[in-house]
Design a protein around this motif. Structure first.
Motif, PDB file in Angstrom:
ATOM      1  N   HIS A 187       0.852  -1.181   0.000  1.00 29.38           N
ATOM      2  CA  HIS A 187       0.000   0.000   0.000  1.00 29.38           C
ATOM      3  C   HIS A 187       0.889   1.232   0.000  1.00 29.38           C
ATOM      4  CE1 HIS A 187       0.965   0.607   4.257  1.00 29.38           C
ATOM      5  NE2 HIS A 187       0.821  -0.702   4.387  1.00 29.38           N
ATOM      6  N   TRP A 188       0.318   2.356  -0.389  1.00 32.13           N
ATOM      7  CA  TRP A 188       1.080   3.596  -0.421  1.00 32.13           C
ATOM      8  C   TRP A 188       1.389   4.069   0.997  1.00 32.13           C
ATOM      9  CZ3 TRP A 188       3.291   4.867  -4.723  1.00 32.13           C
ATOM     10  CH2 TRP A 188       2.706   4.484  -5.931  1.00 32.13           C
ATOM     11  N   THR A 189       2.604   4.537   1.183  1.00 31.84           N
ATOM     12  CA  THR A 189       3.007   5.122   2.457  1.00 31.84           C
ATOM     13  C   THR A 189       2.842   6.631   2.351  1.00 31.84           C
ATOM     14  OG1 THR A 189       4.603   3.354   2.842  1.00 31.84           O
ATOM     15  CG2 THR A 189       4.884   5.378   4.115  1.00 31.84           C
ATOM     16  N   GLU A 190       1.939   7.179   3.137  1.00 30.55           N
ATOM     17  CA  GLU A 190       1.636   8.601   3.067  1.00 30.55           C
ATOM     18  C   GLU A 190       2.191   9.317   4.290  1.00 30.55           C
ATOM     19  OE1 GLU A 190      -2.292  10.385   1.479  1.00 30.55           O
ATOM     20  OE2 GLU A 190      -2.470  10.490   3.665  1.00 30.55           O
ATOM     21  N   VAL A 191       3.021  10.326   4.042  1.00 32.31           N
ATOM     22  CA  VAL A 191       3.596  11.115   5.128  1.00 32.31           C
ATOM     23  C   VAL A 191       2.885  12.456   5.176  1.00 32.31           C
ATOM     24  CG1 VAL A 191       5.684  12.179   6.029  1.00 32.31           C
ATOM     25  CG2 VAL A 191       5.824   9.976   4.864  1.00 32.31           C
ATOM     26  N   LYS A 192       2.341  12.777   6.324  1.00 36.12           N
ATOM     27  CA  LYS A 192       1.581  14.011   6.474  1.00 36.12           C
ATOM     28  C   LYS A 192       2.460  15.122   7.040  1.00 36.12           C
ATOM     29  CE  LYS A 192      -2.854  11.688   7.140  1.00 36.12           C
ATOM     30  NZ  LYS A 192      -4.055  11.551   7.998  1.00 36.12           N
ATOM     31  N   ARG A 193       1.973  16.359   6.900  1.00 38.01           N
ATOM     32  CA  ARG A 193       2.666  17.500   7.481  1.00 38.01           C
ATOM     33  C   ARG A 193       2.661  17.377   9.004  1.00 38.01           C
ATOM     34  NH1 ARG A 193      -0.052  22.635   5.617  1.00 38.01           N
ATOM     35  NH2 ARG A 193       1.263  22.377   3.771  1.00 38.01           N
ATOM     36  N   GLU A 194       3.824  17.658   9.606  1.00 35.35           N
ATOM     37  CA  GLU A 194       3.943  17.549  11.057  1.00 35.35           C
ATOM     38  C   GLU A 194       4.653  18.779  11.617  1.00 35.35           C
ATOM     39  OE1 GLU A 194       4.493  12.704  11.537  1.00 35.35           O
ATOM     40  OE2 GLU A 194       6.224  14.036  11.699  1.00 35.35           O
ATOM     41  N   ILE A 195       4.170  19.266  12.754  1.00 41.06           N
ATOM     42  CA  ILE A 195       4.837  20.323  13.501  1.00 41.06           C
ATOM     43  C   ILE A 195       4.783  19.919  14.974  1.00 41.06           C
ATOM     44  CG2 ILE A 195       4.847  22.753  14.142  1.00 41.06           C
ATOM     45  CD1 ILE A 195       3.546  23.407  11.492  1.00 41.06           C
ATOM     46  N   TYR A 196       5.938  19.830  15.607  1.00 41.16           N
ATOM     47  CA  TYR A 196       5.952  19.371  17.001  1.00 41.16           C
ATOM     48  C   TYR A 196       7.168  19.940  17.745  1.00 41.16           C
ATOM     49  CZ  TYR A 196       9.240  15.962  15.047  1.00 41.16           C
ATOM     50  OH  TYR A 196      10.294  15.358  14.392  1.00 41.16           O
ATOM     51  N   LEU A 197       7.080  19.887  19.071  1.00 39.59           N
ATOM     52  CA  LEU A 197       8.166  20.287  19.943  1.00 39.59           C
ATOM     53  C   LEU A 197       8.951  19.048  20.376  1.00 39.59           C
ATOM     54  CD1 LEU A 197       6.586  22.980  22.313  1.00 39.59           C
ATOM     55  CD2 LEU A 197       8.462  23.339  20.690  1.00 39.59           C
ATOM     56  N   GLU A 198      10.259  19.206  20.468  1.00 36.88           N
ATOM     57  CA  GLU A 198      11.108  18.082  20.858  1.00 36.88           C
ATOM     58  C   GLU A 198      12.074  18.565  21.940  1.00 36.88           C
ATOM     59  OE1 GLU A 198      13.182  15.166  17.986  1.00 36.88           O
ATOM     60  OE2 GLU A 198      14.728  16.644  18.510  1.00 36.88           O
ATOM     61  N   ALA A 199      12.202  17.795  22.994  1.00 37.88           N
ATOM     62  CA  ALA A 199      13.146  18.092  24.061  1.00 37.88           C
ATOM     63  C   ALA A 199      14.174  16.971  24.127  1.00 37.88           C
ATOM     64  CB  ALA A 199      12.430  18.252  25.393  1.00 37.88           C
ATOM     65  N   LYS A 200      15.438  17.324  24.172  1.00 32.86           N
ATOM     66  CA  LYS A 200      16.517  16.342  24.222  1.00 32.86           C
ATOM     67  C   LYS A 200      17.417  16.637  25.413  1.00 32.86           C
ATOM     68  CE  LYS A 200      20.333  14.435  21.517  1.00 32.86           C
ATOM     69  NZ  LYS A 200      21.091  14.508  20.234  1.00 32.86           N
ATOM     70  N   ALA A 201      17.563  15.653  26.277  1.00 38.44           N
ATOM     71  CA  ALA A 201      18.417  15.788  27.449  1.00 38.44           C
ATOM     72  C   ALA A 201      19.510  14.733  27.408  1.00 38.44           C
ATOM     73  CB  ALA A 201      17.596  15.663  28.730  1.00 38.44           C
ATOM     74  N   GLU A 202      20.730  15.123  27.642  1.00 39.75           N
ATOM     75  CA  GLU A 202      21.853  14.207  27.683  1.00 39.75           C
ATOM     76  C   GLU A 202      22.445  14.197  29.076  1.00 39.75           C
ATOM     77  OE1 GLU A 202      24.530  15.561  24.699  1.00 39.75           O
ATOM     78  OE2 GLU A 202      23.321  14.798  23.027  1.00 39.75           O
ATOM     79  N   PHE A 203      22.652  12.989  29.609  1.00 37.63           N
ATOM     80  CA  PHE A 203      23.159  12.844  30.972  1.00 37.63           C
ATOM     81  C   PHE A 203      24.593  12.354  30.937  1.00 37.63           C
ATOM     82  CE2 PHE A 203      18.576  12.146  30.944  1.00 37.63           C
ATOM     83  CZ  PHE A 203      18.161  13.050  31.894  1.00 37.63           C
TER      84      PHE A 203
END
Length: 203
Positions: A187-203
């Protein structure tokens, strides 16, 4: 490479030759409903079916405009072709062989290009924007439309080991047909528009 490490340009050519590719000859699927435990009866056969070749080149260009901004561009060109090693007078088998040929032949875009721009806006802020293009191709399971899309990431480095980003994907089109899975029930793989916040923490 350019003087003072200001950038670089790379180009690679390639040629591949394929022999006795293992592929499908004939595939049928019939639901068996009137039994104690209904099931889908899938039958097919496989054989060393194809010979082929693929060739092209890849080029990349990186340029550091200044201490804050870098540009990266890449382009690739692909040509390929495949031919069956066997034939059949049976129309069903003949069409199945041709289907397998078409699954390999023209199953990837001939032209692909990307352009990325990375800029340190101020202090701990960075903006990374990418454009990508692939041309259309018509293979066994349908037409894959051409794609021209943009992704972007605005990052804020709060402190060492902690970063927050605002990410946007597929910003030029609300939805994009990316590719089709290469199986009988693909089947077709459909990628939609996305807008999101991402938090990255390194220890």
């Amino acid at each position: 490479a350019f003087e003072n490490d200001g950038g670089s340009f790379t180009i690679n050519g390639f040629y591949y030759q394929y022999e006795d590719i293992f592929a499908r000859i004939g595939l049928s699927a019939a639901p068996q409903l009137f039994v104690e435990r209904p099931y889908l009866d899938v039958q097919g056969s496989y054989e060393n079916l194809l010979d082929g070749e693929a060739y092209g080149f890849e080029a990349s260009f990186n340029w550091k405009l200044n201490d804050k901004t870098e540009i990266a561009f890449s382009y690739s060109r692909l040509d390929d072709s495949f031919d069956p090693l066997i034939s059949s007078e049976n129309p069903f088998v003949a069409s199945s062989i041709q289907f397998s040929v078409d699954e390999f032949d023209n199953s990837a875009p001939d032209n692909m290009a990307t352009l990325n721009l990375s800029t340190d806006i101020a202090g701990d802020w960075n903006l990374n924007t990418g454009l990508r293009y692939t041309d259309s191709y018509d293979f066994a399971k349908g037409l894959q439309p051409s794609i021209f899309q943009m992704d972007s990431r605005l990052s804020w480095q709060l402190k060492e080991g902690l970063c927050i980003s605002l990410v946007g994907r597929n910003l030029l089109d609300p939805k994009t047909q990316e590719a089709r899975l290469k199986d009988f029930f693909g089947h077709w793989t459909e990628v939609k528009r996305e807008i999101y916040l991402e938090a990255k923490a390194e220890f």
